[in-house]
Design a protein around this motif. Structure first.
Motif, short mmCIF file in Angstrom:
data_model
loop_
_atom_site.label_atom_id
_atom_site.label_comp_id
_atom_site.label_asym_id
_atom_site.label_seq_id
_atom_site.Cartn_x
_atom_site.Cartn_y
_atom_site.Cartn_z
N TYR A 1 3.99 -32.02 34.90
CA TYR A 1 3.64 -31.67 33.78
C TYR A 1 5.32 -31.81 32.82
O TYR A 1 4.90 -31.24 30.87
CB TYR A 1 3.03 -29.89 34.23
N GLY A 2 6.39 -32.58 32.65
CA GLY A 2 6.60 -32.38 31.95
C GLY A 2 7.65 -31.10 31.44
O GLY A 2 8.42 -31.30 30.69
N SER A 3 7.58 -29.94 32.57
CA SER A 3 8.59 -28.95 32.11
C SER A 3 8.30 -28.19 32.63
O SER A 3 7.89 -27.61 33.98
CB SER A 3 7.64 -27.89 30.86
N VAL A 4 9.85 -28.13 33.48
CA VAL A 4 9.99 -26.82 34.56
C VAL A 4 9.66 -25.76 34.01
O VAL A 4 9.56 -23.70 34.82
CB VAL A 4 11.35 -26.86 34.23
N PHE A 5 9.90 -25.13 33.17
CA PHE A 5 8.95 -23.61 32.52
C PHE A 5 7.28 -23.36 32.68
O PHE A 5 6.42 -22.66 31.51
CB PHE A 5 9.40 -23.35 30.89
N TYR A 6 6.84 -24.34 33.33
CA TYR A 6 5.55 -24.74 33.67
C TYR A 6 4.52 -23.02 34.21
O TYR A 6 3.62 -21.93 32.89
CB TYR A 6 4.99 -25.57 34.34
N GLY A 7 5.10 -22.36 34.59
CA GLY A 7 4.81 -20.62 35.07
C GLY A 7 4.94 -20.16 33.57
O GLY A 7 4.32 -19.39 33.53
N VAL B 1 18.25 -24.06 35.72
CA VAL B 1 17.75 -23.18 35.16
C VAL B 1 17.45 -22.33 36.13
O VAL B 1 17.60 -20.97 34.92
CB VAL B 1 16.56 -24.23 34.19
N LYS B 2 17.13 -21.91 36.90
CA LYS B 2 16.84 -21.14 37.55
C LYS B 2 18.08 -20.04 37.82
O LYS B 2 17.78 -19.28 37.73
CB LYS B 2 16.16 -21.20 39.03
N PRO C 1 7.87 -26.18 44.60
CA PRO C 1 9.37 -26.12 43.86
C PRO C 1 9.78 -26.00 42.50
O PRO C 1 8.78 -27.19 42.30
CB PRO C 1 10.02 -27.02 44.78
N LEU C 2 10.27 -25.96 41.38
CA LEU C 2 9.91 -25.79 40.62
C LEU C 2 10.28 -27.10 40.04
O LEU C 2 9.59 -27.94 38.75
CB LEU C 2 11.16 -25.31 39.70
N GLU C 3 10.96 -28.45 40.59
CA GLU C 3 11.15 -29.42 40.26
C GLU C 3 9.93 -30.18 40.36
O GLU C 3 9.41 -31.39 39.59
CB GLU C 3 11.96 -30.65 41.12
N TYR C 4 8.49 -29.77 41.38
CA TYR C 4 7.34 -30.68 41.26
C TYR C 4 6.82 -30.23 39.61
O TYR C 4 5.91 -31.40 39.34
CB TYR C 4 6.52 -29.67 42.34
N TYR C 5 6.92 -28.94 38.94
CA TYR C 5 6.38 -28.89 38.24
C TYR C 5 6.61 -29.95 36.75
O TYR C 5 6.18 -30.17 35.95
CB TYR C 5 6.22 -27.53 37.82
N SER C 6 8.23 -30.16 37.02
CA SER C 6 8.45 -30.50 35.49
C SER C 6 8.75 -31.97 35.79
O SER C 6 8.84 -32.49 34.13
CB SER C 6 10.47 -30.81 35.95
N GLY C 7 8.55 -32.38 36.86
CA GLY C 7 7.74 -34.03 37.75
C GLY C 7 6.45 -34.12 36.58
O GLY C 7 6.14 -35.60 36.21
#
Length: 633
Positions: free
Chosen positions: A27-33, A107-108, A19-25
């Motif tokens: 890597y500190g960014s919801v825009f990781y991908g 954001v999505k 889930p997008l929340e995972y990358y935010s948590g």
């Protein structure tokens, strides 16, 4: 490469598996991908100058909201243009309320290019118009998610006419004949067919239409669709696709002509045209990046682990050696060593060309992409020099003096930076003389390092294709230094045959090696061979491609590679050139020694990996004889 040769293309695919929340948590960014896709595209900039595109699929979007977004640019700096536009929209959201950018769901829903599936493409246009509509990704839209198809690839098909006619036989009315649209519609046809078959099956079982949509998304057979779609393809290809509901794939041709690599873990699946860019983007070791096997597809289902599945029976592996010599990024571990080996294997021919006179020879390279091959050449020449020193010491072991040792150890390799590429000159001058004068200044030289009328000058190049830049620019400016001899050494063999799998070398008349062979046939009174080859090509013009042979090989058969190189040297010598010109090419045998894992050598040998190659080379020869300045496929 001193000649301006274009290449097509580069791909980058990313599938977020959490889930997008995972990358935010984490890597500190919801825009990781999106950020990783940007990096993959930027690091493959060498594969695309004419245009770029990006598409994103939002999984599980609510009805009424767009779930596929696409942006493309054909500006002078297309990657910058695309991401400037994307990040500009992001900045507006940030100005509205910075805290909202931490809310992955918000954001999505509110940012166009936020999703779980990303596909980027870089285009180095070889043929056709460079307008936005020609750029990838291309899109086939439908109100059913499972019928939406986004496609981008590095490919060229030799039999577009056959594929187009197949679409017509299916009852379609294609509005374009390009291989891009033909491939899009071919896959789209079998995607529709699979959807329809599943729909009828689930309808009989009593499922509601809404339930049927979900069942289709769960059970589409991507492997079957790709098998049916690619059944008649003849060409080199790496093709990536996204489906509207969240499935994705990367498909490679059965001979592995075009490259494809991928990486997968529990967080992400990523694919690209080059291994080193995946290493850089995700900080990976070489062995963590997988090469997609020829004839296989990496199939990335929405709710299952990615898997490689065979689509077409692999043929003899013919991955492109020319791509390794020049186009691919030189920071890849294997490519770096291959290029050094190419230079190292040139050493015996170079030494012979300068009569083993190291004292009066200066070694250099042009252009910058030949630097690694130059390192290999210098290492081998240093080994030769060290052996000379050892032999002299041993021969005079009982009579050595300090002065004698100084003389012995002065034997070495003289390397210099001779040519530097200047800013790209543009001219609107129409007169040939004025244009040639400007072209002659594309490179500048280092003065004072070559002893006039005494030194020989050896310059290594990646490859010599047309010879135009050599004759009108490089040799011309090198000759200003007044060397006794100029030796141009190509780390690639003589390019004799056109490419039909994606590199901009489609016309026989462009190749200096072909023109040299034609001249040799004429001067040796064997020009009857030209007519015989033309007749044979015309006779089989209507044959099925599988029954065709490459008759153009007969043009080169009467002459050795050395004879053709000598003729090329004569052709590249201007009337005002003072130095003696020598041209050296890599041998086919040494090419295979240097790059053993990538045996695709049709440019040099005429041994095409697919039947369509023979069709193209014969058509190209017919065009040459008939004076048609057009592509052969």
């Amino acid at each position: 490469m001193s000649d301006n040769i274009k290449h097509e293309c580069g791909i980058a695919l990313i599938r977020l598996r959490k889930p997008l929340e995972y990358y935010s948590g984490k890597y500190g960014s919801v825009f990781y991908g999106l950020e990783k896709l940007h990096l993959l595209m930027q690091k493959q900039h060498n594969r695309g100058q004419d245009g770029a595109g990006l598409a994103v699929v939002k999984m599980d979007a609510e009805p009424g909201k767009r779930y596929i977004r696409r942006i493309r640019s054909n500006s002078g700096s297309p990657i910058i243009d695309i991401f400037n536009e994307i990040y500009s929209a992001l900045r507006k959201l940030q100005e509205k309320d910075p805290s909202l950018l931490k809310d992955a769901r918000w954001v999505k829903d509110n940012f166009d290019f936020m999703g779980e599936l990303f596909l980027g493409h870089l285009r180095y246009g070889t043929f056709g118009k460079n307008n936005v509509s020609n750029l990838h990704p291309v899109l086939r839209e439908n109100n059913w998610k499972t019928r939406n198809l986004v496609l981008a690839g590095n490919f060229n098909m030799t039999n577009v006419d056959e594929l187009f006619n197949k679409l017509v036989d299916y009852g379609q009315f294609p509005v374009e004949t390009s291989d891009t649209i033909t491939i899009l519609e071919k896959i789209g046809h079998f995607l529709d067919e699979s959807n329809e078959k599943l729909y009828r099956s689930y309808k009989k079982e009593g499922f509601s239409k809404k339930e049927i949509s979900e069942k289709i998304a769960e059970n589409l057979n991507i492997r079957h669709i790709l098998k049916k779609s690619s059944e008649h393809w003849d060409g080199g290809y790496t093709i990536a696709g996204l489906l509207g509901h969240g499935d994705a794939f990367v498909l490679r041709d059965p001979h592995g002509i075009r490259p494809a690599f991928y990486y997968s873990d529990e967080e992400i699946v990523a694919a690209a045209s080059e291994r080193s860019v995946l290493q850089t983007a995700f900080n990976l070791e070489v062995d963590q990046v997988m090469e997609l096997k020829p004839g296989f597809a990496l199939i990335i289902r929405k709710n299952t682990d990615p898997i490689e599945q065979m689509i077409r029976k692999p043929g003899k592996k013919s991955s492109c050696s020319f791509e390794r010599i020049y186009f691919s990024r030189g920071n890849d571990r294997d490519i770096y060593h291959e290029r050094k080996n190419l230079g190292r294997l040139l050493a015996p021919a170079v030494l012979k060309a300068v009569d083993y006179d190291l004292e009066n020879t200066v070694f250099s390279y042009i252009p910058n992409t030949a630097a690694v091959a130059f390192q290999g050449l210098v290492e081998e020449l240093n080994s030769f020099s060290h052996q000379l020193i050892k032999d002299k010491i041993l021969a005079n072991s009982g009579n050595l003096t300090p002065d004698m040792l100084d003389t012995v150890f002065s034997t070495g390799i003289r390397t210099e930076t001779i040519a530097v590429k200047d800013v790209k000159l543009r001219t609107f001058i129409s007169q040939d003389a004025g244009r040639d004068e400007l072209v002659g200044h594309v490179y500048d030289v280092t003065y004072g390092v070559v002893r006039k009328n005494t030194d020989q000058l050896v310059v290594i190049d990646d490859s010599i294709v047309r010879g135009t830049t050599l004759k009108h620019s490089i040799i011309r400016i090198l000759d200003r230094l007044k060397p006794k001899t100029i030796v141009i050494a190509s780390s690639a063999p003589q390019i004799r045959y056109p490419d039909c799998y994606g590199i901009d070398m489609a016309k026989l008349s462009d190749f200096i090696a072909f023109r040299a062979a034609i001249e040799l046939l004429k001067t040796s009174k064997q020009d009857y061979i030209i007519n015989e080859v033309y007749k044979k090509c015309k006779e089989q013009e209507t044959f099925p491609k599988e029954e065709m042979a490459n008759h153009v090989k007969e043009i080169y058969r009467p002459f050795s590679a050395e004879q053709i190189s000598e003729k090329i040297a004569t052709m590249l010598t201007r009337h005002d050139t003072s130095a003696k010109i020598k041209i050296i090419y890599q041998s086919i045998e040494d090419l295979h020694l240097a790059i053993p894992g990538h045996p695709g050598d049709w440019y040099f040998t005429g041994n095409y990996p697919t039947p369509g190659g023979n069709k193209v080379v014969n058509r190209s020869f017919i065009n040459y004889i008939e004076g048609k300045n057009e592509r052969a496929y």
